[in-house]
Scaffold this motif. Structure first.
Motif, PDB file in Angstrom:
ATOM      1  N   ASP A 177       0.824  -1.206   0.000  1.00  0.00           N
ATOM      2  CA  ASP A 177       0.000   0.000   0.000  1.00  0.00           C
ATOM      3  C   ASP A 177       0.863   1.262   0.000  1.00  0.00           C
ATOM      4  O   ASP A 177       0.415   2.332  -0.402  1.00  0.00           O
ATOM      5  CB  ASP A 177      -0.933  -0.024   1.216  1.00  0.00           C
TER       6      ASP A 177
ATOM      7  N   LEU B 153       3.464   1.729  -1.808  1.00  0.00           N
ATOM      8  CA  LEU B 153       3.895   2.071  -3.163  1.00  0.00           C
ATOM      9  C   LEU B 153       2.955   3.158  -3.686  1.00  0.00           C
ATOM     10  O   LEU B 153       1.733   2.993  -3.670  1.00  0.00           O
ATOM     11  CB  LEU B 153       3.857   0.843  -4.068  1.00  0.00           C
ATOM     12  N   VAL B 154       3.546   4.239  -4.140  1.00  0.00           N
ATOM     13  CA  VAL B 154       2.749   5.409  -4.519  1.00  0.00           C
ATOM     14  C   VAL B 154       1.795   5.080  -5.665  1.00  0.00           C
ATOM     15  O   VAL B 154       0.687   5.605  -5.734  1.00  0.00           O
ATOM     16  CB  VAL B 154       3.689   6.584  -4.873  1.00  0.00           C
ATOM     17  N   ASN B 155       2.202   4.174  -6.552  1.00  0.00           N
ATOM     18  CA  ASN B 155       1.362   3.848  -7.708  1.00  0.00           C
ATOM     19  C   ASN B 155       0.270   2.826  -7.396  1.00  0.00           C
ATOM     20  O   ASN B 155      -0.546   2.517  -8.257  1.00  0.00           O
ATOM     21  CB  ASN B 155       2.208   3.321  -8.870  1.00  0.00           C
ATOM     22  N   VAL B 156       0.267   2.267  -6.178  1.00  0.00           N
ATOM     23  CA  VAL B 156      -0.798   1.337  -5.800  1.00  0.00           C
ATOM     24  C   VAL B 156      -1.976   2.153  -5.275  1.00  0.00           C
ATOM     25  O   VAL B 156      -1.876   2.828  -4.258  1.00  0.00           O
ATOM     26  CB  VAL B 156      -0.312   0.328  -4.743  1.00  0.00           C
ATOM     27  N   VAL B 157      -3.080   2.092  -6.009  1.00  0.00           N
ATOM     28  CA  VAL B 157      -4.226   2.943  -5.700  1.00  0.00           C
ATOM     29  C   VAL B 157      -5.162   2.265  -4.708  1.00  0.00           C
ATOM     30  O   VAL B 157      -5.736   2.899  -3.827  1.00  0.00           O
ATOM     31  CB  VAL B 157      -4.996   3.280  -7.000  1.00  0.00           C
TER      32      VAL B 157
END
Lengths: 181, 576
Positions: free
Chosen positions: A82, A84-88
């Motif tokens: 979660d 990870l910035v790209n995990v929405v």
């Protein structure tokens, strides 16, 4: 990560309790898969299978990861992913609350005398015969991962030449608890 | 307004309020160095890219703002990987810009090409490869937002040369659009209530405060919390300065070389209030033997820290200041009486009296009479410098002595490499700290081994008129390694001897434009520090020749329980 080796143990892979389905919605940006894979690698988490493809919205992809939770508590894996910035969006999908599916391609040895029984097994499991020659047949089965396991076991005695499974994908069931992405 | 990608980058940095860049140019970043000439941003030209990264860290640590470093592709980028990893471990806000070969050359093994984004993925909070000059203002705004909010950390922007040269139209950055990024802020009220109940019921509580207090600017909130509850405080290596150390409720630093009282208080506690801290192995020792009877309230803005090492009874994913304020509001009406902790405080006082930090002031085992003790140097340095002095250290014995014998009264007055343990951190970090706080005296305490790794940044300091001061505690050894070989490898000293005279630190420092002194006896310590304090136009280096066999005590051996803390030999017979 060997599906075959795991399956010969007599254990059906999809039913093992330490495996959990993690569903991610990620931004469709370059390097996202490397970020996920890198995170699993450096934190010592294990991926059992992974499937990824774009969604109906071109900005996002959906990633279905079956994680092996013996290596770390599931919550820690979810929390690290979660970050990870790209995990929405991230959620665990319990088998009872999700539709799961997988695709299997398999080539099996087929001696002349085995062929009727083999074709019966293919038909019985609802698989589709794609090709056959004097030595082997290739079949395709899509559906519930447990059904794939069972088909795989049924044809194993004839001799599996090659096998490819896609890994599980899943969507939350209509009306199942939890926040849909 | 039409401009190049390079100009857009510099303009974006100016828009973020950047006042200083630490960097070193090279081929791929060349276009970006041209508009620097016309920019209001000061550029500090380092002598090695690692120095740029650590200087930016030092700047960030003392100012609380993002430090910015800029280097070229290939070796420039790989040289900055260590500072990125350091900043990742210690949650330091950095924005690092790396040049990259032109987009068309990426993947061709072009000259000075490395996969910077791939290499740095694991040591950054996030990283970018800019593909269009039109994206620059948004990417820079996102990078600063990510670096400085939530759990701070390093963000890298990889910037291909063709993007730098491309024409674009300037536009102000739009609102930050990060759908996958939403750090927690206020705690859930149920957790606050549960935590308040544990706090009210505890009879042997300890506040375990970490670097998150400083990052959240929560020192005043912490002070209010301590006033309200009377609970004593330990501050971790990264949390030093979060609570004034002259306060009697401060128990010291916990961990492998922490004070006996701080370590043992946690072991005996019935409640740990963990605030912005991550149960690092250097603090917990053997995890299953750590604070075995304590319930745990764990506040951290990074949800993944809650339960990563120790399962908390009350997890609170929240900003530290918001969480402490909420706890204070919940506790204030309860009117907690001081007498509930009286017995505990008395126990702690007795430990503190029996097991103070100590050293052999005259001649320890194997010491030559009259040799300078490193702890004495630290005590004298503390005594002779202004209270608000910023202390910076490298990594090793000198770092632990600094942590033990300095007293920090203010936040952001201590800068060191905690999580990564980066030798060579001190000199460039001190340079960056002095740039960030030119109003404060900045002393670096360094080891002779550390100093040799990054000393060239004193050339930078001289050239840029950055008057940092460096105290080398020269014991002619890689001292901490030697200490482990002494204690755990039967005194078989393998590859740890360095020589006190090679290099000649005084002549080396002078060659780098510094004023330099050598101190060989205790009598010289005070007058030499005073002479160094008077130098304000260039860097100063003092080569302190210290007792080479001095050890750091107390010590919890690696992997041992904190109950097995080894105290100074003079205290080892005392009843615990």
């Amino acid at each position: 990560m060997s599906l075959l080796a795991d399956s010969t143990g007599g254990e059906t892979v999809s039913a093992r309790p330490r495996h959990h389905m993690v569903a991610l919605v990620v931004e469709n940006k370059a390097g996202v898969l490397a970020r996920i894979a890198g995170l699993f690698s450096r934190r010592g988490f294990n991926i059992f299978s992974l499937a990824v493809a774009p969604t109906e919205d071109a900005r996002f992809s959906r990633v279905s990861i079956v994680v092996d939770v013996e290596s770390a508590p599931l919550q820690q894996i979810l929390d690290q992913l979660d970050k990870l910035v790209n995990v929405v969006h991230i959620s665990e999908l319990h088998p009872d609350a999700a539709h799961e599916a997988e695709l299997l391609l398999i080539t099996v040895s087929a001696r002349e005398e085995d062929r009727p029984a083999l074709e019966a097994a293919i038909a019985h499991h609802g698989a589709r015969l794609l090709e056959a020659n004097e030595r082997a047949v290739t079949a395709l089965l899509a559906g519930d991962p447990a059904a794939l396991d069972s088909f795989e076991e049924a044809v194993r005695p004839y001799g599996i030449v090659e096998l490819q499974r896609t890994g599980r994908i899943a969507l939350r069931k209509l009306g199942a608890a939890g926040d849909a992405p | 307004m039409e401009l190049t990608g390079a100009q857009a980058l510099i303009k974006s940095l100016e828009a973020q309020g950047v006042e200083v860049l630490f960097g070193l140019p090279g081929g791929a970043i060349l276009p970006v160095y041209d508009p620097i000439i016309d920019s209001s941003i000061r550029h500090v030209l380092v002598r090695h890219e690692q120095g740029a990264g650590h200087a930016a860290e030092g700047y960030a640590q003392v100012t609380g703002r993002a430090g910015v470093a800029m280097v070229t592709s290939g070796p420039g980028a790989t040289n900055v990987v260590t500072p990125l990893a350091d900043a990742m471990m210690d949650s330091i806000p950095l924005v690092v810009i790396t040049g990259q070969v032109a987009s068309a050359s990426i993947g061709t093994d072009a000259f000075q090409e490395v996969d910077t984004r791939g290499i740095t993925m694991g040591v950054t909070k996030h990283n970018y490869l800019v593909t269009s000059a039109d994206d620059i203002s948004d990417v820079v705004a996102e990078a600063f937002h990510l670096a400085t909010t939530g759990r701070p950390g390093p963000v890298l922007i990889d910037f291909p040369k063709d993007v730098a040269n491309a024409r674009t139209t300037w536009r102000e950055p739009g609102p930050v659009d990060l759908p996958g990024y939403a750090p927690p802020s206020v705690p859930e009220s149920a957790a606050v209530q549960a935590a308040a109940e544990l706090i009210a019921a505890a009879r042997r509580p300890v506040i375990y405060a970490g670097g998150g207090i400083l990052k959240a600017n929560a020192t005043a909130a912490l002070h209010r919390f301590v006033n309200l509850t009377g609970i004593p405080v330990v501050t971790t290596l990264m949390g030093r300065g979060a609570f004034p150390e002259s306060d009697p409720r401060w128990l010291g630093m916990p961990g492998m070389h922490g004070s006996y009282t701080a370590v043992t208080a946690m072991q005996q506690a019935d409640l740990l209030v963990a605030l912005g801290t991550r149960f690092d192995d250097r603090v917990t020792g053997r995890v299953d033997a750590f604070a075995p009877r304590a319930k745990v309230i764990h506040v951290d803005i990074d949800r993944a820290e809650l339960g990563k090492v120790r399962r908390p009874d009350v997890p609170m994913a929240a900003d530290c200041r918001a969480a402490i304020d909420a706890l204070c509001d919940a506790l204030a009406p309860l009117g907690l009486g001081a007498e509930r902790l009286a017995q505990w405080i008395a126990t702690l006082e007795a430990w503190r009296e029996r097991f103070p930090l100590t050293y052999d002031r005259d001649s320890g085992t194997g010491a030559v009479p009259g040799t300078v003790k490193p702890q004495f140097v630290l005590e004298e340095l503390r005594r002779l410098t202004p209270p608000e002095t910023v202390l910076v250290s490298g990594v090793g014995q000198h770092q632990m002595w600094a942590a033990q014998f300095w007293r920090f009264e203010e936040p952001r007055s201590w800068v060191n490499s905690g999580g990564l343990g980066t030798m060579g951190f001190a000199v460039p970090a001190a340079l960056g700290a002095k740039v960030g706080r030119p109003d404060k005296m900045v002393w670096a305490v360094d080891g002779d081994g550390c100093f040799q790794m990054t000393a060239q940044e004193l050339v930078t300091a001289s050239a840029e008129r950055i008057p940092v001061k460096v105290a080398i505690l020269n014991n002619a050894y890689l001292g901490m390694v030697r200490q482990w070989q002494h204690m755990f490898y039967a005194e078989r000293y393998s590859e740890v001897y360095l020589s006190p005279d090679l290099p000649d630190y005084v002549r080396w420092a002078e060659a780098m434009g510094c004023v330099a002194f050598r101190v060989s006896t205790p009598e010289e310590v005070e007058p030499t520090i005073e002479k160094a304090n008077e130098v304000d136009d260039r860097p100063v280096v003092i080569d302190f020749r210290i007792d080479s066999m001095e050890q750091v005590y107390p010590m919890v051996p690696a992997g041992a329980s904190n109950d097995d803390i080894v105290v100074h030999p003079s205290q080892s017979g005392l009843a615990r």
